[in-house]
Design a protein around this motif. Structure first.
Motif, PDB file in Angstrom:
ATOM      1  N   ILE A 217       0.838  -1.205   0.000  1.00  0.00           N
ATOM      2  CA  ILE A 217       0.000   0.000   0.000  1.00  0.00           C
ATOM      3  C   ILE A 217       0.868   1.250   0.000  1.00  0.00           C
ATOM      4  O   ILE A 217       1.721   1.429   0.882  1.00  0.00           O
ATOM      5  CB  ILE A 217      -0.954   0.009   1.215  1.00  0.00           C
ATOM      6  CG1 ILE A 217      -1.921  -1.169   1.146  1.00  0.00           C
ATOM      7  CG2 ILE A 217      -1.725   1.337   1.269  1.00  0.00           C
ATOM      8  CD1 ILE A 217      -2.794  -1.327   2.379  1.00  0.00           C
TER       9      ILE A 217
ATOM     10  N   ARG B  85       0.695   5.310   0.219  1.00  0.00           N
ATOM     11  CA  ARG B  85      -0.162   6.435   0.578  1.00  0.00           C
ATOM     12  C   ARG B  85       0.073   7.593  -0.400  1.00  0.00           C
ATOM     13  O   ARG B  85       1.135   7.695  -1.010  1.00  0.00           O
ATOM     14  CB  ARG B  85       0.134   6.891   2.003  1.00  0.00           C
ATOM     15  CG  ARG B  85      -0.145   5.846   3.085  1.00  0.00           C
ATOM     16  CD  ARG B  85       0.412   6.288   4.412  1.00  0.00           C
ATOM     17  NE  ARG B  85       1.865   6.499   4.318  1.00  0.00           N
ATOM     18  CZ  ARG B  85       2.594   7.106   5.228  1.00  0.00           C
ATOM     19  NH1 ARG B  85       2.028   7.581   6.335  1.00  0.00           N
ATOM     20  NH2 ARG B  85       3.898   7.267   5.077  1.00  0.00           N
ATOM     21  N   LYS B  86      -0.924   8.451  -0.514  1.00  0.00           N
ATOM     22  CA  LYS B  86      -0.799   9.591  -1.426  1.00  0.00           C
ATOM     23  C   LYS B  86       0.407  10.449  -1.065  1.00  0.00           C
ATOM     24  O   LYS B  86       1.158  10.893  -1.948  1.00  0.00           O
ATOM     25  CB  LYS B  86      -2.085  10.433  -1.378  1.00  0.00           C
ATOM     26  CG  LYS B  86      -2.063  11.617  -2.334  1.00  0.00           C
ATOM     27  CD  LYS B  86      -3.335  12.442  -2.180  1.00  0.00           C
ATOM     28  CE  LYS B  86      -3.230  13.755  -2.916  1.00  0.00           C
ATOM     29  NZ  LYS B  86      -4.380  14.638  -2.659  1.00  0.00           N
ATOM     30  N   GLU B  87       0.630  10.683   0.232  1.00  0.00           N
ATOM     31  CA  GLU B  87       1.771  11.513   0.624  1.00  0.00           C
ATOM     32  C   GLU B  87       3.099  10.861   0.260  1.00  0.00           C
ATOM     33  O   GLU B  87       4.083  11.544  -0.029  1.00  0.00           O
ATOM     34  CB  GLU B  87       1.732  11.862   2.114  1.00  0.00           C
ATOM     35  CG  GLU B  87       1.669  10.690   3.056  1.00  0.00           C
ATOM     36  CD  GLU B  87       0.262  10.415   3.557  1.00  0.00           C
ATOM     37  OE1 GLU B  87       0.120  10.081   4.747  1.00  0.00           O
ATOM     38  OE2 GLU B  87      -0.691  10.548   2.766  1.00  0.00           O
ATOM     39  N   ASP B  88       3.137   9.503   0.254  1.00  0.00           N
ATOM     40  CA  ASP B  88       4.340   8.795  -0.177  1.00  0.00           C
ATOM     41  C   ASP B  88       4.621   9.078  -1.653  1.00  0.00           C
ATOM     42  O   ASP B  88       5.766   9.323  -2.047  1.00  0.00           O
ATOM     43  CB  ASP B  88       4.180   7.279   0.004  1.00  0.00           C
ATOM     44  CG  ASP B  88       3.994   6.863   1.452  1.00  0.00           C
ATOM     45  OD1 ASP B  88       4.501   7.573   2.348  1.00  0.00           O
ATOM     46  OD2 ASP B  88       3.343   5.831   1.690  1.00  0.00           O
TER      47      ASP B  88
ATOM     48  N   GLN C 242      -6.576   8.416  -1.013  1.00  0.00           N
ATOM     49  CA  GLN C 242      -5.438   8.570  -0.111  1.00  0.00           C
ATOM     50  C   GLN C 242      -4.473   7.394  -0.175  1.00  0.00           C
ATOM     51  O   GLN C 242      -3.358   7.468   0.350  1.00  0.00           O
ATOM     52  CB  GLN C 242      -5.932   8.749   1.335  1.00  0.00           C
ATOM     53  CG  GLN C 242      -6.818   9.966   1.538  1.00  0.00           C
ATOM     54  CD  GLN C 242      -6.160  11.254   1.060  1.00  0.00           C
ATOM     55  OE1 GLN C 242      -5.012  11.547   1.398  1.00  0.00           O
ATOM     56  NE2 GLN C 242      -6.889  12.031   0.255  1.00  0.00           N
ATOM     57  N   GLU C 243      -4.891   6.304  -0.829  1.00  0.00           N
ATOM     58  CA  GLU C 243      -4.043   5.113  -0.911  1.00  0.00           C
ATOM     59  C   GLU C 243      -4.200   4.438  -2.273  1.00  0.00           C
ATOM     60  O   GLU C 243      -5.249   4.535  -2.913  1.00  0.00           O
ATOM     61  CB  GLU C 243      -4.434   4.081   0.167  1.00  0.00           C
ATOM     62  CG  GLU C 243      -4.146   4.489   1.582  1.00  0.00           C
ATOM     63  CD  GLU C 243      -4.521   3.410   2.585  1.00  0.00           C
ATOM     64  OE1 GLU C 243      -4.060   3.509   3.742  1.00  0.00           O
ATOM     65  OE2 GLU C 243      -5.268   2.473   2.229  1.00  0.00           O
TER      66      GLU C 243
END
Length: 307
Positions: free
Chosen positions: A232, A234-237, A284-285
């Motif tokens: 998974i 994440r969007k911030e990743d 978000q993911e």
């Protein structure tokens, strides 16, 4: 039955050899990807170059021989975006036939989406979910909505990491204005079409080399050793990774752990597609799947052979 599939893409050629029983992939015997950039320059010239055809042909021949060596009873070959666009695709098909006896089928964008969905759903866990699949390739991106193995909606759009890199990236390191031009183009190309899809709470699943590479680089950055299948992000990743790689020169990106040097020039455009789509869809993911188009090709071939 031991079967093989060769996926001849705009950016890479992929091989899968596996045992198939009762329309299920039971045992993967060989899985390999080599970047050949068959679609290099096609967006501008409308034709495959002789050099791109020759290097891709060598890999197809090698994959054909590898598949035969481990006992593949049948080998299916398909081609996608670059071959759909190239005016001289028939010349390349003839070269493949003469060298290997294989007759690659040029599949449509819709067929590519359907086979990608079938391939991802060869994992029962993904098949049981309500999903939106996203496959960013070299020349096109496919979106497929489905649940319980049934497609609800699908589309294929001429938006890929090779195409965007050739059209918009003119600086090294990549200038922020080049990146903004890519983002604006993605939004103008995708926004209306994505807004017509009933995405809702569907889980976003990424398939293909671009998302696998993104996850691989992230795992290396975090010092993790992980199975990329169902990993998974994440969007911030994704956004952080985009910022990190964009600031590097091409030569610096070639030395990034987890990033194949052959993908270093196109990875920023590829990650930009994912980050922009996640922003448009407010996701978000994204879940990574290692199963995609070549798995679907294998299952379709098995169905044809077994009646």
């Amino acid at each position: 039955m031991k079967l093989a599939a060769i996926d001849i893409g705009t950016n890479s050629v992929k091989l899968l050899v596996a045992d198939v029983e009762d329309q299920q992939i039971k045992n993967v015997l060989l899985e390999h990807t080599i970047i050949t950039r068959l679609g290099q320059g096609v967006d501008k010239s409308g034709e495959l170059t002789a050099e791109a055809m020759d290097r891709t042909l060598e890999v197809i021949s090698d994959f054909y021989n590898r598949a035969k060596l481990i006992g593949a009873e049948d080998i299916a070959a398909i081609t996608t975006s670059a071959m759909r666009d190239a005016q001289n695709s028939d010349i390349f098909i003839q070269k493949v036939i003469e060298k290997t006896g294989l007759n690659p089928q040029i599949i449509s964008g819709d067929e590519e989406a359907e086979l990608t969905f079938a391939g991802a759903c060869s994992d029962p866990d993904i098949q049981s979910r309500e999903v939106m699949l996203m496959d960013v390739g070299g020349g096109s991106t496919e979106f497929i909505l489905g649940q319980n193995g049934i497609i609800d909606d699908k589309c294929s759009i001429n938006l890929g990491c090779v195409r965007l890199t050739e059209d918009f990236i003119h600086s090294d390191p990549i200038d922020p204005t080049d990146l903004q031009d890519i983002i604006h183009h993605i939004i103008s190309t995708l926004y209306v079409r994505l807004s017509t899809l009933s995405v809702g709470d569907r889980e976003l699943i990424g398939v293909g080399g671009t998302i696998l590479t993104t996850a691989s680089v992230h795992c290396n950055m975090e010092g993790l050793s992980c199975d990329l299948h169902k990993y998974i992000l994440r969007k911030e990743d994704v956004v952080r990774l985009l910022s990190y790689l964009r600031r590097m020169t091409l030569e610096e990106r070639k030395n990034v752990p987890g990033l194949s040097p052959q993908r270093a020039d196109i990875i920023v455009a590829g990650i930009t597609i994912f980050s922009t789509v996640m922003e448009i869809l407010k996701k978000q993911e994204i879940v990574v799947s290692k199963r995609g188009l070549k798995y679907g090709v294998l299952l379709k071939r098995a169905s044809m052979l077994m009646g």
